[in-house]
Scaffold this motif. Structure first.
Motif, PDB file in Angstrom:
ATOM      1  N   LYS A  74     -14.318  18.195  30.953  1.00  0.00           N
ATOM      2  CA  LYS A  74     -12.921  18.086  31.387  1.00  0.00           C
ATOM      3  C   LYS A  74     -12.290  16.794  30.872  1.00  0.00           C
ATOM      4  O   LYS A  74     -11.136  16.796  30.423  1.00  0.00           O
ATOM      5  CB  LYS A  74     -12.822  18.160  32.908  1.00  0.00           C
ATOM      6  CG  LYS A  74     -11.399  18.125  33.417  1.00  0.00           C
ATOM      7  CD  LYS A  74     -11.331  18.252  34.923  1.00  0.00           C
ATOM      8  CE  LYS A  74      -9.894  18.116  35.396  1.00  0.00           C
ATOM      9  NZ  LYS A  74      -9.814  18.163  36.866  1.00  0.00           N
ATOM     10  N   ALA A  75     -13.023  15.695  30.915  1.00  0.00           N
ATOM     11  CA  ALA A  75     -12.485  14.417  30.431  1.00  0.00           C
ATOM     12  C   ALA A  75     -12.159  14.494  28.939  1.00  0.00           C
ATOM     13  O   ALA A  75     -11.105  13.993  28.501  1.00  0.00           O
ATOM     14  CB  ALA A  75     -13.473  13.287  30.708  1.00  0.00           C
ATOM     15  N   HIS A  76     -13.020  15.126  28.154  1.00  0.00           N
ATOM     16  CA  HIS A  76     -12.769  15.259  26.716  1.00  0.00           C
ATOM     17  C   HIS A  76     -11.592  16.204  26.446  1.00  0.00           C
ATOM     18  O   HIS A  76     -10.778  15.945  25.556  1.00  0.00           O
ATOM     19  CB  HIS A  76     -14.022  15.763  25.996  1.00  0.00           C
ATOM     20  CG  HIS A  76     -15.091  14.740  25.866  1.00  0.00           C
ATOM     21  ND1 HIS A  76     -15.013  13.669  25.007  1.00  0.00           N
ATOM     22  CD2 HIS A  76     -16.285  14.620  26.499  1.00  0.00           C
ATOM     23  CE1 HIS A  76     -16.105  12.935  25.105  1.00  0.00           C
ATOM     24  NE2 HIS A  76     -16.895  13.488  26.008  1.00  0.00           N
TER      25      HIS A  76
ATOM     26  N   LYS B  37     -16.869  28.192  28.446  1.00  0.00           N
ATOM     27  CA  LYS B  37     -16.307  28.641  29.728  1.00  0.00           C
ATOM     28  C   LYS B  37     -15.801  27.441  30.523  1.00  0.00           C
ATOM     29  O   LYS B  37     -14.699  27.475  31.071  1.00  0.00           O
ATOM     30  CB  LYS B  37     -17.364  29.401  30.525  1.00  0.00           C
ATOM     31  CG  LYS B  37     -16.876  29.887  31.863  1.00  0.00           C
ATOM     32  CD  LYS B  37     -17.964  30.624  32.612  1.00  0.00           C
ATOM     33  CE  LYS B  37     -17.465  31.028  33.992  1.00  0.00           C
ATOM     34  NZ  LYS B  37     -18.509  31.687  34.781  1.00  0.00           N
ATOM     35  N   ASN B  38     -16.586  26.373  30.563  1.00  0.00           N
ATOM     36  CA  ASN B  38     -16.161  25.180  31.297  1.00  0.00           C
ATOM     37  C   ASN B  38     -14.943  24.527  30.668  1.00  0.00           C
ATOM     38  O   ASN B  38     -14.074  24.008  31.383  1.00  0.00           O
ATOM     39  CB  ASN B  38     -17.309  24.178  31.408  1.00  0.00           C
ATOM     40  CG  ASN B  38     -18.303  24.574  32.466  1.00  0.00           C
ATOM     41  OD1 ASN B  38     -18.005  25.357  33.366  1.00  0.00           O
ATOM     42  ND2 ASN B  38     -19.517  24.049  32.369  1.00  0.00           N
ATOM     43  N   ALA B  39     -14.856  24.563  29.356  1.00  0.00           N
ATOM     44  CA  ALA B  39     -13.670  23.997  28.704  1.00  0.00           C
ATOM     45  C   ALA B  39     -12.423  24.775  29.109  1.00  0.00           C
ATOM     46  O   ALA B  39     -11.389  24.184  29.432  1.00  0.00           O
ATOM     47  CB  ALA B  39     -13.838  24.001  27.188  1.00  0.00           C
ATOM     48  N   ARG B  40     -12.502  26.083  29.108  1.00  0.00           N
ATOM     49  CA  ARG B  40     -11.356  26.905  29.501  1.00  0.00           C
ATOM     50  C   ARG B  40     -11.007  26.707  30.969  1.00  0.00           C
ATOM     51  O   ARG B  40      -9.832  26.632  31.324  1.00  0.00           O
ATOM     52  CB  ARG B  40     -11.611  28.360  29.187  1.00  0.00           C
ATOM     53  CG  ARG B  40     -11.607  28.625  27.695  1.00  0.00           C
ATOM     54  CD  ARG B  40     -11.410  30.098  27.473  1.00  0.00           C
ATOM     55  NE  ARG B  40     -11.464  30.405  26.070  1.00  0.00           N
ATOM     56  CZ  ARG B  40     -10.550  31.131  25.454  1.00  0.00           C
ATOM     57  NH1 ARG B  40      -9.524  31.602  26.100  1.00  0.00           N
ATOM     58  NH2 ARG B  40     -10.665  31.405  24.178  1.00  0.00           N
ATOM     59  N   LEU B  41     -12.020  26.624  31.823  1.00  0.00           N
ATOM     60  CA  LEU B  41     -11.754  26.365  33.239  1.00  0.00           C
ATOM     61  C   LEU B  41     -11.098  25.003  33.434  1.00  0.00           C
ATOM     62  O   LEU B  41     -10.193  24.852  34.262  1.00  0.00           O
ATOM     63  CB  LEU B  41     -13.055  26.440  34.047  1.00  0.00           C
ATOM     64  CG  LEU B  41     -13.660  27.822  34.228  1.00  0.00           C
ATOM     65  CD1 LEU B  41     -15.026  27.723  34.903  1.00  0.00           C
ATOM     66  CD2 LEU B  41     -12.744  28.722  35.037  1.00  0.00           C
TER      67      LEU B  41
ATOM     68  N   ASN C  37      -1.272  18.919  36.020  1.00  0.00           N
ATOM     69  CA  ASN C  37      -0.152  18.391  35.241  1.00  0.00           C
ATOM     70  C   ASN C  37       0.431  19.531  34.407  1.00  0.00           C
ATOM     71  O   ASN C  37      -0.093  19.843  33.330  1.00  0.00           O
ATOM     72  CB  ASN C  37      -0.616  17.251  34.335  1.00  0.00           C
ATOM     73  CG  ASN C  37       0.510  16.663  33.508  1.00  0.00           C
ATOM     74  OD1 ASN C  37       1.641  17.145  33.536  1.00  0.00           O
ATOM     75  ND2 ASN C  37       0.209  15.623  32.751  1.00  0.00           N
ATOM     76  N   PRO C  38       1.531  20.136  34.860  1.00  0.00           N
ATOM     77  CA  PRO C  38       2.114  21.273  34.150  1.00  0.00           C
ATOM     78  C   PRO C  38       2.513  20.987  32.698  1.00  0.00           C
ATOM     79  O   PRO C  38       2.654  21.916  31.912  1.00  0.00           O
ATOM     80  CB  PRO C  38       3.337  21.632  35.001  1.00  0.00           C
ATOM     81  CG  PRO C  38       3.009  21.121  36.368  1.00  0.00           C
ATOM     82  CD  PRO C  38       2.201  19.877  36.137  1.00  0.00           C
ATOM     83  N   GLU C  39       2.652  19.719  32.324  1.00  0.00           N
ATOM     84  CA  GLU C  39       2.976  19.379  30.932  1.00  0.00           C
ATOM     85  C   GLU C  39       1.897  19.890  29.978  1.00  0.00           C
ATOM     86  O   GLU C  39       2.198  20.263  28.844  1.00  0.00           O
ATOM     87  CB  GLU C  39       3.149  17.863  30.758  1.00  0.00           C
ATOM     88  CG  GLU C  39       4.457  17.328  31.298  1.00  0.00           C
ATOM     89  CD  GLU C  39       5.660  17.911  30.578  1.00  0.00           C
ATOM     90  OE1 GLU C  39       5.754  17.786  29.338  1.00  0.00           O
ATOM     91  OE2 GLU C  39       6.522  18.501  31.266  1.00  0.00           O
ATOM     92  N   TYR C  40       0.645  19.911  30.432  1.00  0.00           N
ATOM     93  CA  TYR C  40      -0.437  20.403  29.580  1.00  0.00           C
ATOM     94  C   TYR C  40      -0.233  21.876  29.227  1.00  0.00           C
ATOM     95  O   TYR C  40      -0.670  22.321  28.176  1.00  0.00           O
ATOM     96  CB  TYR C  40      -1.794  20.213  30.246  1.00  0.00           C
ATOM     97  CG  TYR C  40      -2.216  18.770  30.383  1.00  0.00           C
ATOM     98  CD1 TYR C  40      -2.124  17.886  29.326  1.00  0.00           C
ATOM     99  CD2 TYR C  40      -2.727  18.294  31.582  1.00  0.00           C
ATOM    100  CE1 TYR C  40      -2.519  16.564  29.454  1.00  0.00           C
ATOM    101  CE2 TYR C  40      -3.131  16.970  31.722  1.00  0.00           C
ATOM    102  CZ  TYR C  40      -3.026  16.108  30.657  1.00  0.00           C
ATOM    103  OH  TYR C  40      -3.417  14.807  30.780  1.00  0.00           O
TER     104      TYR C  40
ATOM    105  N   ILE D  42      -9.174  23.489  31.345  1.00  0.00           N
ATOM    106  CA  ILE D  42      -7.778  23.584  30.904  1.00  0.00           C
ATOM    107  C   ILE D  42      -6.919  24.154  32.027  1.00  0.00           C
ATOM    108  O   ILE D  42      -5.844  23.623  32.323  1.00  0.00           O
ATOM    109  CB  ILE D  42      -7.656  24.423  29.615  1.00  0.00           C
ATOM    110  CG1 ILE D  42      -8.275  23.675  28.444  1.00  0.00           C
ATOM    111  CG2 ILE D  42      -6.194  24.769  29.325  1.00  0.00           C
ATOM    112  CD1 ILE D  42      -8.433  24.505  27.177  1.00  0.00           C
ATOM    113  N   GLU D  43      -7.394  25.206  32.664  1.00  0.00           N
ATOM    114  CA  GLU D  43      -6.651  25.785  33.785  1.00  0.00           C
ATOM    115  C   GLU D  43      -6.448  24.748  34.885  1.00  0.00           C
ATOM    116  O   GLU D  43      -5.351  24.633  35.441  1.00  0.00           O
ATOM    117  CB  GLU D  43      -7.390  26.998  34.346  1.00  0.00           C
ATOM    118  CG  GLU D  43      -7.419  28.189  33.419  1.00  0.00           C
ATOM    119  CD  GLU D  43      -8.275  29.326  33.951  1.00  0.00           C
ATOM    120  OE1 GLU D  43      -8.571  29.359  35.177  1.00  0.00           O
ATOM    121  OE2 GLU D  43      -8.655  30.194  33.143  1.00  0.00           O
ATOM    122  N   GLU D  44      -7.491  23.995  35.189  1.00  0.00           N
ATOM    123  CA  GLU D  44      -7.419  22.972  36.228  1.00  0.00           C
ATOM    124  C   GLU D  44      -6.451  21.848  35.830  1.00  0.00           C
ATOM    125  O   GLU D  44      -5.646  21.390  36.647  1.00  0.00           O
ATOM    126  CB  GLU D  44      -8.813  22.416  36.477  1.00  0.00           C
ATOM    127  CG  GLU D  44      -8.931  21.567  37.710  1.00  0.00           C
ATOM    128  CD  GLU D  44     -10.387  21.181  37.980  1.00  0.00           C
ATOM    129  OE1 GLU D  44     -10.638  19.970  38.123  1.00  0.00           O
ATOM    130  OE2 GLU D  44     -11.245  22.089  38.034  1.00  0.00           O
TER     131      GLU D  44
END
Length: 93
Positions: free
Chosen positions: A80-82, A16-20, A29-32, A22-24
């Motif tokens: 988030k850093a990973h 869940k935190n990984a997906r959150l 950075n819209p490139e992501y 990604i959204e953040e």
């Protein structure tokens, strides 16, 4: 740019935190948002998940290269850093 393969489990707080994150990251950075990501729930897609070498979820891969595998006790900021590093690698490829 390379595609990211993500393996996860329903109900997993790290997933869940990984997906959150990604959204953040996409908001930051819209490139992501241009990086293609294919998510597979490991129990629903065992034929996919058994193709990869990992123990914990979420795990993120580019091709067969594992760029991130969550570890017990990781904070949101660590996750988030990973995830960011994985997206940066996908953009450079």
């Amino acid at each position: 740019m390379q595609k990211i393969i993500g393996l996860y489990l329903n109900g997993c707080p790290y997933c869940k935190n990984a997906r959150l994150s990604i959204e953040e990251l996409i908001k930051e950075n819209p490139e992501y948002g241009k990086v293609p990501v294919e998510w597979y729930e490991e129990t629903e897609h065992p034929e996919i998940s058994k193709q990869f070498s990992y123990y914990y979820v979420p795990s993120l891969f580019i091709g067969q290269e594992k760029l991130y595998e969550a570890q017990p006790g990781q904070s949101y900021d660590e996750i988030k850093a990973h995830v960011k590093a994985t997206f940066d690698a996908a953009l450079k490829a």
